[in-house]
Write a protein that holds these residues in place. Sequence first.
Motif, mmCIF file in Angstrom:
data_model
loop_
_atom_site.group_PDB
_atom_site.id
_atom_site.type_symbol
_atom_site.label_atom_id
_atom_site.label_comp_id
_atom_site.label_asym_id
_atom_site.label_seq_id
_atom_site.Cartn_x
_atom_site.Cartn_y
_atom_site.Cartn_z
ATOM 1 N N VAL A 78 1.050 -1.404 0.286
ATOM 2 C CA VAL A 78 0.140 -0.008 0.127
ATOM 3 C C VAL A 78 0.819 1.285 -0.515
ATOM 4 C CG1 VAL A 78 -1.681 1.748 1.406
ATOM 5 C CG2 VAL A 78 -1.811 -1.043 0.984
ATOM 6 N N SER A 79 1.252 1.662 -1.173
ATOM 7 C CA SER A 79 1.945 2.928 -1.076
ATOM 8 C C SER A 79 1.408 4.562 -0.280
ATOM 9 C CB SER A 79 1.735 3.361 -2.576
ATOM 10 O OG SER A 79 2.918 2.456 -3.573
ATOM 11 N N SER A 80 2.180 4.783 0.482
ATOM 12 C CA SER A 80 2.313 6.169 0.815
ATOM 13 C C SER A 80 1.450 7.282 -0.633
ATOM 14 C CB SER A 80 3.252 6.768 2.017
ATOM 15 O OG SER A 80 3.930 5.664 2.873
ATOM 16 N N PRO A 81 0.506 7.758 0.331
ATOM 17 C CA PRO A 81 0.255 9.275 -0.649
ATOM 18 C C PRO A 81 1.280 10.681 -0.199
ATOM 19 C CG PRO A 81 -1.170 9.132 1.256
ATOM 20 C CD PRO A 81 0.340 7.675 0.658
ATOM 21 N N GLN A 82 1.302 11.655 -1.061
ATOM 22 C CA GLN A 82 2.138 12.819 -1.463
ATOM 23 C C GLN A 82 2.272 13.676 0.078
ATOM 24 O OE1 GLN A 82 2.012 14.837 -4.720
ATOM 25 N NE2 GLN A 82 3.290 13.769 -5.896
ATOM 26 N N ALA A 83 3.005 13.920 0.578
ATOM 27 C CA ALA A 83 2.837 14.075 2.359
ATOM 28 C C ALA A 83 1.957 15.773 2.049
ATOM 29 C CB ALA A 83 4.441 14.327 3.053
ATOM 30 N N GLU A 84 1.212 16.206 2.862
ATOM 31 C CA GLU A 84 0.641 17.385 2.586
ATOM 32 C C GLU A 84 1.808 18.693 2.341
ATOM 33 O OE1 GLU A 84 -3.186 17.656 4.354
ATOM 34 O OE2 GLU A 84 -3.910 16.563 3.276
ATOM 35 N N ASN A 85 2.820 18.570 3.398
ATOM 36 C CA ASN A 85 3.475 19.210 4.264
ATOM 37 C C ASN A 85 4.761 18.644 4.343
ATOM 38 O OD1 ASN A 85 4.744 21.658 5.149
ATOM 39 N ND2 ASN A 85 4.078 20.743 7.244
ATOM 40 N N PRO A 86 5.515 18.408 3.447
ATOM 41 C CA PRO A 86 6.940 17.357 2.595
ATOM 42 C C PRO A 86 8.026 18.605 3.516
ATOM 43 C CG PRO A 86 6.658 18.420 1.328
ATOM 44 C CD PRO A 86 5.127 18.884 1.804
ATOM 45 N N ALA A 87 8.526 17.663 5.144
ATOM 46 C CA ALA A 87 10.228 18.089 4.949
ATOM 47 C C ALA A 87 11.008 18.165 4.086
ATOM 48 C CB ALA A 87 10.505 17.492 6.541
ATOM 49 N N PHE A 88 12.009 19.505 4.827
ATOM 50 C CA PHE A 88 13.879 19.221 3.610
ATOM 51 C C PHE A 88 14.333 19.589 4.327
ATOM 52 C CE2 PHE A 88 9.633 21.029 1.642
ATOM 53 C CZ PHE A 88 9.397 20.727 -0.047
ATOM 54 N N ARG A 89 15.568 19.510 3.712
ATOM 55 C CA ARG A 89 16.966 19.571 4.301
ATOM 56 C C ARG A 89 17.802 20.360 3.120
ATOM 57 N NH1 ARG A 89 20.482 16.228 1.971
ATOM 58 N NH2 ARG A 89 19.865 14.430 1.555
ATOM 59 N N LEU A 90 18.982 20.956 3.595
ATOM 60 C CA LEU A 90 19.827 21.369 2.517
ATOM 61 C C LEU A 90 20.248 20.721 1.861
ATOM 62 C CD1 LEU A 90 20.703 24.539 4.531
ATOM 63 C CD2 LEU A 90 20.097 24.672 2.419
ATOM 64 N N PHE A 91 20.775 20.671 0.941
ATOM 65 C CA PHE A 91 21.708 19.568 -0.022
ATOM 66 C C PHE A 91 23.024 19.522 1.042
ATOM 67 C CE2 PHE A 91 20.211 18.586 -4.429
ATOM 68 C CZ PHE A 91 19.374 18.735 -3.987
#
Length: 224
Positions: A78-91
């Motif tokens: 069962v695939s996870s849907p795209q997060a509504e508020n995805p987290a980020f980080r610096l490259f």
Amino acid sequence: MKKIITALLLTCLSTAAFAEVKNTKNLPGHYYLQGIREVGSELLLSKDGQFQWMTSYGGFDQFAQGSWHLEKDKVILVSSPQAENPAFRLFSDEEMRINKPAEAGTWVAITGVPGLGPIPGIEVRFESKSGKISDAITDKNGDAIIEMPESEEWARAALRKGKSAWQWFDIPAERRQERLAAFACLDRNQARPVPFEKLPLQIEEDGLRIVDDSVPARLIYVKQ
């Protein structure tokens, strides 16, 4: 699902030796799709009930992650849907391979998933040391670009998807100097459409077989 199978069926099956899946306790592990030329597909079933799946054919790559469970004699992904508020980080420095700085008078913020691709539609807020603010949205290449007087120095950036909360980052000195920063999304599903919502796999003696009545071939994942 049919798009996945179509990509897999572009080549023909060849004979392969199959590993045994004797009981459900042995299910967690790393699986590979066997016997199909030029197509690479992997499946990782974790003991905590999570999975990661990928397939690659030529320049066409797909990725999915989510949870798995048993329904009688089948493994259900069962695939996870795209997060509504995805987290980020610096490259990281290793991921940041762009050596050419942004043109004078412009600031560029790049968003994407390293190794997968860019993410469009992410709102980026640029803030200078003097407090000047400008907003932009990433394009299909994952780039958000603004014009800013050369007298201004980039201090912070914030990212968000839709109307979720801003996530703020201090811009490192080297990135400020080049007026170019990149942000990695922790939700890999943001970079590519989810290839399937649910994928059933039949538990057989030689592996996990893709269950699809429209497929006239035996497609099976073998545990390594």
